[in-house]
Design a protein around this motif. Structure first.
Motif, PDB file in Angstrom:
ATOM      1  N   ARG A   1      -1.225  10.849  -0.491  1.00  0.00           N
ATOM      2  CA  ARG A   1      -1.953   9.878  -1.296  1.00  0.00           C
ATOM      3  C   ARG A   1      -1.566  10.018  -2.771  1.00  0.00           C
ATOM      4  N   THR A   2      -1.509   8.880  -3.449  1.00  0.00           N
ATOM      5  CA  THR A   2      -1.212   8.878  -4.881  1.00  0.00           C
ATOM      6  C   THR A   2      -2.343   8.279  -5.700  1.00  0.00           C
ATOM      7  N   THR A   3      -3.385   7.771  -5.034  1.00  0.00           N
ATOM      8  CA  THR A   3      -4.457   7.062  -5.724  1.00  0.00           C
ATOM      9  C   THR A   3      -5.639   7.983  -5.983  1.00  0.00           C
ATOM     10  N   ASN A   4      -6.044   8.077  -7.227  1.00  0.00           N
ATOM     11  CA  ASN A   4      -7.257   8.791  -7.598  1.00  0.00           C
ATOM     12  C   ASN A   4      -8.271   7.774  -8.099  1.00  0.00           C
ATOM     13  N   SER A   5      -9.183   7.371  -7.216  1.00  0.00           N
ATOM     14  CA  SER A   5     -10.189   6.370  -7.587  1.00  0.00           C
ATOM     15  C   SER A   5     -11.513   7.000  -8.002  1.00  0.00           C
ATOM     16  N   ARG A   6     -11.542   8.334  -8.073  1.00  0.00           N
ATOM     17  CA  ARG A   6     -12.762   9.012  -8.496  1.00  0.00           C
ATOM     18  C   ARG A   6     -12.747   9.189 -10.017  1.00  0.00           C
ATOM     19  N   HIS A   7     -13.117   8.145 -10.695  1.00  0.00           N
ATOM     20  CA  HIS A   7     -13.153   8.164 -12.155  1.00  0.00           C
ATOM     21  C   HIS A   7     -14.242   7.214 -12.629  1.00  0.00           C
ATOM     22  N   ALA A   8     -14.552   7.301 -13.903  1.00  0.00           N
ATOM     23  CA  ALA A   8     -15.609   6.465 -14.482  1.00  0.00           C
ATOM     24  C   ALA A   8     -15.038   5.286 -15.260  1.00  0.00           C
ATOM     25  N   LEU A   9     -13.761   4.985 -15.076  1.00  0.00           N
ATOM     26  CA  LEU A   9     -13.126   3.881 -15.792  1.00  0.00           C
ATOM     27  C   LEU A   9     -13.539   2.537 -15.180  1.00  0.00           C
ATOM     28  N   PRO A  10     -13.404   1.434 -15.929  1.00  0.00           N
ATOM     29  CA  PRO A  10     -13.813   0.120 -15.414  1.00  0.00           C
ATOM     30  C   PRO A  10     -13.003  -0.297 -14.182  1.00  0.00           C
ATOM     31  N   ILE A  11     -13.668  -0.915 -13.225  1.00  0.00           N
ATOM     32  CA  ILE A  11     -13.026  -1.418 -12.005  1.00  0.00           C
ATOM     33  C   ILE A  11     -13.026  -2.942 -12.042  1.00  0.00           C
ATOM     34  N   ALA A  12     -11.857  -3.545 -11.856  1.00  0.00           N
ATOM     35  CA  ALA A  12     -11.735  -5.004 -11.872  1.00  0.00           C
ATOM     36  C   ALA A  12     -12.112  -5.573 -10.501  1.00  0.00           C
TER      37      ALA A  12
ATOM     38  N   ALA B   1      -6.857  -8.740 -14.592  1.00  0.00           N
ATOM     39  CA  ALA B   1      -6.729  -7.588 -13.701  1.00  0.00           C
ATOM     40  C   ALA B   1      -7.478  -7.844 -12.401  1.00  0.00           C
ATOM     41  N   SER B   2      -6.904  -7.344 -11.297  1.00  0.00           N
ATOM     42  CA  SER B   2      -7.516  -7.441  -9.973  1.00  0.00           C
ATOM     43  C   SER B   2      -7.277  -6.124  -9.258  1.00  0.00           C
ATOM     44  N   MET B   3      -8.267  -5.646  -8.517  1.00  0.00           N
ATOM     45  CA  MET B   3      -8.128  -4.367  -7.824  1.00  0.00           C
ATOM     46  C   MET B   3      -8.601  -4.456  -6.383  1.00  0.00           C
ATOM     47  N   SER B   4      -7.930  -3.679  -5.527  1.00  0.00           N
ATOM     48  CA  SER B   4      -8.294  -3.611  -4.112  1.00  0.00           C
ATOM     49  C   SER B   4      -9.653  -2.945  -3.948  1.00  0.00           C
ATOM     50  N   ARG B   5     -10.245  -3.154  -2.769  1.00  0.00           N
ATOM     51  CA  ARG B   5     -11.469  -2.435  -2.456  1.00  0.00           C
ATOM     52  C   ARG B   5     -11.157  -0.958  -2.251  1.00  0.00           C
ATOM     53  N   LYS B   6     -12.133  -0.129  -2.408  1.00  0.00           N
ATOM     54  CA  LYS B   6     -11.929   1.308  -2.363  1.00  0.00           C
ATOM     55  C   LYS B   6     -11.392   1.743  -1.000  1.00  0.00           C
ATOM     56  N   GLY B   7     -10.277   2.475  -1.013  1.00  0.00           N
ATOM     57  CA  GLY B   7      -9.708   3.029   0.207  1.00  0.00           C
ATOM     58  C   GLY B   7      -9.178   2.009   1.183  1.00  0.00           C
ATOM     59  N   ASP B   8      -8.801   0.815   0.710  1.00  0.00           N
ATOM     60  CA  ASP B   8      -8.332  -0.241   1.621  1.00  0.00           C
ATOM     61  C   ASP B   8      -6.917  -0.667   1.228  1.00  0.00           C
ATOM     62  N   PRO B   9      -5.871  -0.017   1.755  1.00  0.00           N
ATOM     63  CA  PRO B   9      -4.493  -0.366   1.383  1.00  0.00           C
ATOM     64  C   PRO B   9      -4.078  -1.757   1.831  1.00  0.00           C
ATOM     65  N   LEU B  10      -4.785  -2.331   2.812  1.00  0.00           N
ATOM     66  CA  LEU B  10      -4.430  -3.677   3.288  1.00  0.00           C
ATOM     67  C   LEU B  10      -4.687  -4.738   2.230  1.00  0.00           C
ATOM     68  N   ASP B  11      -5.509  -4.430   1.242  1.00  0.00           N
ATOM     69  CA  ASP B  11      -5.731  -5.379   0.156  1.00  0.00           C
ATOM     70  C   ASP B  11      -4.499  -5.525  -0.725  1.00  0.00           C
ATOM     71  N   ASN B  12      -3.554  -4.606  -0.598  1.00  0.00           N
ATOM     72  CA  ASN B  12      -2.295  -4.675  -1.342  1.00  0.00           C
ATOM     73  C   ASN B  12      -1.127  -4.547  -0.361  1.00  0.00           C
ATOM     74  N   ALA B  13      -1.241  -5.239   0.787  1.00  0.00           N
ATOM     75  CA  ALA B  13      -0.312  -5.067   1.904  1.00  0.00           C
ATOM     76  C   ALA B  13       1.148  -5.351   1.553  1.00  0.00           C
ATOM     77  N   PRO B  14       1.494  -6.406   0.795  1.00  0.00           N
ATOM     78  CA  PRO B  14       2.915  -6.619   0.480  1.00  0.00           C
ATOM     79  C   PRO B  14       3.536  -5.468  -0.305  1.00  0.00           C
ATOM     80  N   MET B  15       2.735  -4.846  -1.171  1.00  0.00           N
ATOM     81  CA  MET B  15       3.246  -3.695  -1.918  1.00  0.00           C
ATOM     82  C   MET B  15       3.453  -2.511  -0.987  1.00  0.00           C
ATOM     83  N   GLU B  16       2.523  -2.291  -0.068  1.00  0.00           N
ATOM     84  CA  GLU B  16       2.671  -1.223   0.921  1.00  0.00           C
ATOM     85  C   GLU B  16       3.899  -1.476   1.789  1.00  0.00           C
TER      86      GLU B  16
END
Length: 396
Positions: free
Chosen positions: A213-224, A325-340
């Motif tokens: 995994r490369t994603t660290n979503s455990r932060h207090a920064l703004p979520i789009a 800015a747009s962001m995927s739902r937490k822990g859902d790689p299918l929201d960015n499927a073409p990039m995956e």
């Protein structure tokens, strides 16, 4: 697009291009065509960025100066060394034949004879026959027999299939091989192409599982918010960009790669590589995409919830060009499927088939994959089996 826009290249792009020029055995004219960049521009970059002390290779000078050279008689030890070398060459040749033959060893004599016929320009017929356990007389008798029209057509089609498959460096499976042949005007059914490829051991490279995994979503920064909602099409270039990062194993440790992908054409419009995955890596990839594409306000920039994409510098860069800015739902790689899907292709067709001793080796290969192969040559199933560059031309 209103007209032809001036292309912009970042310093990193120029540096990787020069590294590819210095390391590749392909002529500058070929690389110029593959990258779509004028030869004069490439020469200028090379003069400016070539490492100090680097010189063009010089041909070896003759040692005889036109005079006759007396060849001394060889000793018994030298003769034995030559004999052992010939034996080693024979063993290596047999090993190479066995690796290529594979399923043909268990097939019919017809399949073995056909394999011999296809490889007789590479290996001696006598050696091929011994390894595949058929007689040279039987092979030559088979060659003299007239073949049916269907057999002749299959043999000719197989040659075209092999050419396309080898041109893709073994990356294409039957759907893309069939699409490439169809684009060239070669008429053949998709199932026929798949059958011939299967019979002769040709298949697409496969990916491996277990990517860290490369994603660290455990932060207090703004979520789009998720503006994309898995709508993986766009009406034109530079309307929706996707962003993510991955990493590549090397002998010097992980090399991290950040990529920006245009959803309309599936073209890599921005990238950056470094030995870390801090925020400056993703920001560098975004800056490259902005410099190259100059998008109009209203662009949707989609990513996961990683801290690199939620950071203030990244959000400020998007705001500076009027992007949302747009962001995927937490822990859902299918929201960015073409990039995956892009990263899966990169790993299956390049990374998993190589071992990199250094970061520079990996950077060179990844650069060539993205800018030469993926953007300009590889047929993409999601856009109708054309290249990303061709897809952008449809919007011109």
């Amino acid at each position: 697009m209103a007209g032809k826009t001036r292309r912009n290249f970042t310093d990193e792009f120029k540096a990787e291009t020069v590294a590819l020029l210095e390391s590749s055995d392909r002529p500058l004219s070929q690389l110029s065509q593959e990258l779509g960049i004028e030869q004069s521009i490439l020469r200028a970059w090379r003069r400016k960025l070539r490492p100090s002390g680097a010189q063009s290779p010089r041909p070896d000078t003759a040692t005889s100066h036109g005079h006759a050279v007396t060849v001394p008689a060889i000793t018994a030890d030298q003769a034995e060394i030559r004999r052992l070398r010939r034996e080693l060459e024979r063993v290596q040749m047999e090993r190479d034949i066995l690796k290529k033959a594979n399923r043909h060893l268990l097939g019919t004599c017809e399949m073995r004879f056909r394999f011999i016929d296809e490889h007789r320009q590479t290996f001696p017929v006598r050696v091929l026959c011994e390894v595949l356990e058929v007689s040279p007389a039987g092979y030559y008798a088979w060659r003299r027999r007239s073949e049916s029209g269907r057999t002749t057509a299959n043999r000719e089609l197989l040659g075209e299939i092999r050419r396309v498959h080898e041109a893709s460096r073994g990356r294409y499976g039957s759907p893309r091989v069939h699409a490439a042949l169809r684009a060239e005007g070669v008429r053949a059914g998709r199932h026929r192409v798949a059958r011939l490829m299967h019979q002769h051991g040709m298949a697409a490279r496969r990916s491996r599982r277990g990517q860290p995994r490369t994603t660290n979503s455990r932060h207090a920064l703004p979520i789009a918010p998720n503006l994309l909602e898995r709508r993986f099409t766009a009406p034109a270039p530079n309307r929706v960009w996707l962003a993510d990062l991955t990493y590549i194993r090397t002998g010097e440790g992980w090399l991290y790669l950040a990529v920006v992908l245009d959803l309309f054409s599936r073209r890599v419009v921005g990238w950056a590589m470094a030995n870390h995955m801090r925020g400056e890596l993703t920001l560098a990839a975004l800056h490259m995409a902005i410099a190259r594409q100059r998008p109009a306000p209203g662009l949707i920039a989609h990513s996961d919830r990683g801290s690199q994409y939620a950071a203030s510098d990244y959000r400020a860069a998007l705001a500076g060009i009027g992007a949302r800015a747009s962001m995927s739902r937490k822990g859902d790689p299918l929201d960015n499927a073409p990039m995956e899907s892009f990263f899966k292709t990169l790993k299956a067709e390049l990374v998993y088939n190589a071992e990199y001793a250094t970061h520079s080796e990996a950077r060179r290969d990844v650069f060539a994959f993205m800018e030469v192969w993926y953007n300009r040559q590889r047929l993409h199933s999601a856009i109708g089996y054309i290249t990303p560059e061709q897809m952008e031309l449809t919007a011109a």
